[in-house]
Design an enzyme around this catalytic site. Structure first.
Site, PDB file in Angstrom:
ATOM      1  N   ARG A  47     -51.706  94.440  53.928  1.00  0.00           N
ATOM      2  CA  ARG A  47     -52.510  95.057  52.933  1.00  0.00           C
ATOM      3  C   ARG A  47     -53.764  94.682  53.336  1.00  0.00           C
ATOM      4  NH1 ARG A  47     -49.853  94.508  47.073  1.00  0.00           N
ATOM      5  NH2 ARG A  47     -47.558  94.513  47.938  1.00  0.00           N
ATOM      6  N   ASP A 185     -32.038  83.026  62.147  1.00  0.00           N
ATOM      7  CA  ASP A 185     -32.180  81.531  61.974  1.00  0.00           C
ATOM      8  C   ASP A 185     -32.747  80.851  63.444  1.00  0.00           C
ATOM      9  OD1 ASP A 185     -31.033  78.660  61.875  1.00  0.00           O
ATOM     10  OD2 ASP A 185     -30.027  79.052  60.250  1.00  0.00           O
ATOM     11  N   HIS A 186     -33.777  80.449  63.378  1.00  0.00           N
ATOM     12  CA  HIS A 186     -34.200  80.030  64.439  1.00  0.00           C
ATOM     13  C   HIS A 186     -33.731  78.850  65.185  1.00  0.00           C
ATOM     14  CE1 HIS A 186     -36.386  76.781  62.361  1.00  0.00           C
ATOM     15  NE2 HIS A 186     -36.624  76.175  63.313  1.00  0.00           N
ATOM     16  N   LYS A 190     -32.671  78.215  69.567  1.00  0.00           N
ATOM     17  CA  LYS A 190     -32.914  76.976  70.558  1.00  0.00           C
ATOM     18  C   LYS A 190     -32.059  76.816  71.730  1.00  0.00           C
ATOM     19  CE  LYS A 190     -34.656  74.336  66.513  1.00  0.00           C
ATOM     20  NZ  LYS A 190     -36.137  74.025  66.857  1.00  0.00           N
ATOM     21  N   HIS A 248     -29.526  76.086  58.759  1.00  0.00           N
ATOM     22  CA  HIS A 248     -29.561  75.288  60.321  1.00  0.00           C
ATOM     23  C   HIS A 248     -28.563  74.542  60.373  1.00  0.00           C
ATOM     24  CE1 HIS A 248     -33.372  77.260  60.118  1.00  0.00           C
ATOM     25  NE2 HIS A 248     -34.069  76.129  59.747  1.00  0.00           N
ATOM     26  N   LYS A 348     -37.338  65.000  55.218  1.00  0.00           N
ATOM     27  CA  LYS A 348     -38.746  65.052  55.712  1.00  0.00           C
ATOM     28  C   LYS A 348     -39.254  63.546  55.406  1.00  0.00           C
ATOM     29  CE  LYS A 348     -39.622  69.755  54.926  1.00  0.00           C
ATOM     30  NZ  LYS A 348     -39.520  70.333  56.348  1.00  0.00           N
TER      31      LYS A 348
HETATM   32  C1  BG6 Z   1     -37.772  75.590  58.676  1.00  0.00           C
HETATM   33  C2  BG6 Z   1     -37.863  74.956  57.607  1.00  0.00           C
HETATM   34  O1  BG6 Z   1     -36.642  76.739  58.610  1.00  0.00           O
HETATM   35  O2  BG6 Z   1     -37.348  74.680  59.740  1.00  0.00           O
HETATM   36  C3  BG6 Z   1     -39.076  73.742  57.657  1.00  0.00           C
HETATM   37  O3  BG6 Z   1     -38.394  75.890  56.462  1.00  0.00           O
HETATM   38  C4  BG6 Z   1     -38.441  72.866  58.685  1.00  0.00           C
HETATM   39  O4  BG6 Z   1     -39.064  73.057  56.245  1.00  0.00           O
HETATM   40  C5  BG6 Z   1     -38.268  73.570  59.903  1.00  0.00           C
HETATM   41  O5  BG6 Z   1     -39.595  71.883  59.088  1.00  0.00           O
HETATM   42  C6  BG6 Z   1     -37.515  72.903  60.986  1.00  0.00           C
HETATM   43  O6  BG6 Z   1     -37.816  73.498  62.170  1.00  0.00           O
HETATM   44  P1  BG6 Z   1     -37.577  72.789  63.577  1.00  0.00           P
HETATM   45  O7  BG6 Z   1     -37.611  73.788  64.782  1.00  0.00           O
HETATM   46  O8  BG6 Z   1     -39.018  72.206  63.616  1.00  0.00           O
HETATM   47  O9  BG6 Z   1     -36.496  71.696  63.405  1.00  0.00           O
END
Ligand code: BG6
Length: 511
Positions: A47, A185-186, A190, A248, A348
């Site tokens: 936007r 899902d990142h 990895k 994750h 955390k």
């Molecule tokens: C994200 C979460 O999906 O993954 C974050 O929303 C978290 O809260 C992060 O910090 C952790 O990712 P990585 O790659 O740093 O382990």
């Protein structure tokens, strides 16, 4: 390395942080390695009114800060060439009729650049837009694959619970086929997570032992040393269970526990992951407190510095019961893992940042050397370090030189950094490249996402329905609530602590 077909990557939410910090720098890394096709463009949407040049200036800054490569004079020229491939179009993505103008812009670019009607639509927007945008795209025929490809990348969170995840899947399926949907899902991007499969299935020394006969328990940890920072507002509605466990950590468990796939392809691998997720024994609502510990960091001092508690973070309710830590125990009810406990933990403000999978092997059936020395029979451990310091660590017993049979635990330690020319691509770089190639192996399939939500549902219900269910306060900089140790059975067993507690004060308490 295969080169993707010519295409345009369309990013919804292009003026946001994800585009700036992760997406465009990752695409630049691909460009720099010549992994992009000749005819390629990024079309940023949002936007916020921006000209192409304003968008390019902002992305230049993001690349300089966040691309993996060190920026030298040579790379500066490349950045400037790359920026020519970036375009921006401002419109209200909520409004169906405004898609007509967007479509004209997209098809105009497609014609000028020769990208053959191939489009990837990346939803880097707030989740509330995940149903609206695909619907509007479909209204304008942009979901069609008659002339080129049309793929949709959906960022996490994929739903808020089982119900909303199902609704989202149903809504996407009305306009796109599973084959076109890439749920990111990142963690799956990895390098070391993928290496889990290679470690298991290409090594004759591990695979025969990877089951209930030889493994006593499996531990999966994803610890972060930072707090929620400026994300307090988002995190309040999420908590560690939704933010880390449902996606994750359960995926890591899936990859650790799955059967060998018939083939290394998207469906075979994802079929095996789903089977694991569906075999996890549900935790009954009334047993949640026995199997799941939740915690929240409280103020403390770390290395002499005062550290805020979660409730003092910006955007957080001063009486919040949102969990910043979860530890749990569960079983996978199948032939391979029957009776083997899996322990997972995330939090955390823990003492360090580490993600690892630890396979604890059973002790030898007879303790031959125990009587010879003051040693305790140690179990062999295989530690798969996902991050940082990616690598593999094997712990085993060796004879201490000299008289008698004294046994000492020693380490065989492999670090990825020992490989010559090692370059670990960022998760986004790998995943974006895969989507460009049409390979969805490392993306979550709809049924896997639902299976994971189904498992966490009774936990969410127990926490929502039973207001008396405990939230344990743990001092920032500690390893989480000490009561989590009680989840691990066995007098001399504990979680693996890769480094010591850093909290100098602050009391463990019930909140
Ligand atoms: C994200 C979460 O999906 O993954 C974050 O929303 C978290 O809260 C992060 O910090 C952790 O990712 P990585 O790659 O740093 O382990």
């Amino acid at each position: 390395m295969k080169t993707p077909k010519n295409h345009i990557l369309v990013i919804f939410g292009a003026s946001g942080d994800l585009t700036y910090r992760k997406l465009v720098p990752a695409v630049f890394d691909l460009y720099e390695k010549k992994f992009l096709p000749n005819n390629f463009a990024i079309l940023g949407l949002g936007r916020t009114e921006l000209s192409d040049n304003q968008f390019r200036d902002k992305m230049k800054e993001g690349i300089e800060k966040f691309a993996l490569k060190k920026i030298d004079e040579h790379l500066k020229v490349k950045i400037s060439d790359f920026l020519d491939k970036l375009f921006y179009y401002a419109f209200n993505t909520d409004e169906e009729r405004e898609y007509a103008g967007f479509k004209d812009k997209l098809l105009g670019l497609d014609k000028d650049l020769g990208t053959n009607n191939n489009f990837i639509f990346y939803l880097a927007t707030p989740p509330s837009m995940y149903t609206t945008i695909p619907c509007h795209l479909a209204k304008y025929g942009l979901n069609s694959e008659d002339e080129g490809f049309s793929r949709l990348i959906v960022e996490k969170p994929f739903g808020y619970d089982l119900e909303t995840a199902k609704t989202l899947n149903d809504s996407l399926f009305r306009n796109f086929r599973e084959k076109q949907i890439y749920r990111i899902d990142h963690y799956l991007g990895k390098e070391t997570v993928q290496n889990l499969l290679v470690t298991r299935f290409s090594n004759a020394i591990f695979e025969p032992l990877w089951n209930r006969n030889y493994v006593s328990h499996v531990e999966i940890t994803s610890a972060e040393s930072i707090g929620v920072g400026s994300r307090g507002g988002y995190y309040e509605g999420s908590g560690a269970l939704r933010d880390m466990v449902q996606n994750h950590l359960l995926l890591l468990a899936g990859l650790t526990a799955m059967e060998p796939p018939a083939l290394i392809d998207s469906n075979s691998i994802r079929n095996e992951i789903v089977k694991v997720l569906q075999s996890i024994r549900p935790i009954k609502e009334e047993e949640v407190d026995k199997y799941v510990i939740r915690g929240q960091y409280i103020a403390s001092s770390v290395k002499g510095e005062k550290v805020k508690g979660y409730r003092e973070e910006q955007g957080v309710d001063p009486e919040s019961r949102t969990e910043t830590y979860v530890a749990m125990k569960f079983f996978i009810d199948n032939m391979r893992w029957g009776g083997v406990p899996f322990y997972i933990r995330t939090g955390k403000m823990l003492p360090t940042r580490v993600t690892e999978v630890v396979i604890h092997f059973k002790p030898t059936p007879h303790h031959l050397f125990l009587s010879h020395a003051a040693i305790t029979q140690q179990q062999n451990q295989l530690v798969i370090r996902i991050q940082p310091d990616e690598g593999l660590l094997l712990k085993f017993g060796m004879k201490v030189p000299g008289s008698g049979f004294n046994v000492q635990n020693v380490n065989m330690d492999f670090h990825y950094t020992d490989l010559a020319d090692v370059y670990l691509p960022s998760a986004y770089e790998r995943l974006l490249h895969d989507c460009m190639l049409g390979d969805s192996t490392l993306y979550s399939r709809g049924d896997a996402v639902e299976a994971a939500w189904k498992f966490v549902k009774p936990i969410q219900d127990a926490w929502a329905n039973n207001k008396g269910s405990k939230v344990h306060g743990y001092p920032a900089g500690s390893w989480g609530p000490d009561i989590a140790d009680e989840l691990i059975e066995g007098s001399d067993l504990t979680w693996r602590y890769p480094c010591k507690n850093l909290a100098n004060d602050g009391n463990y308490c019930e909140l």
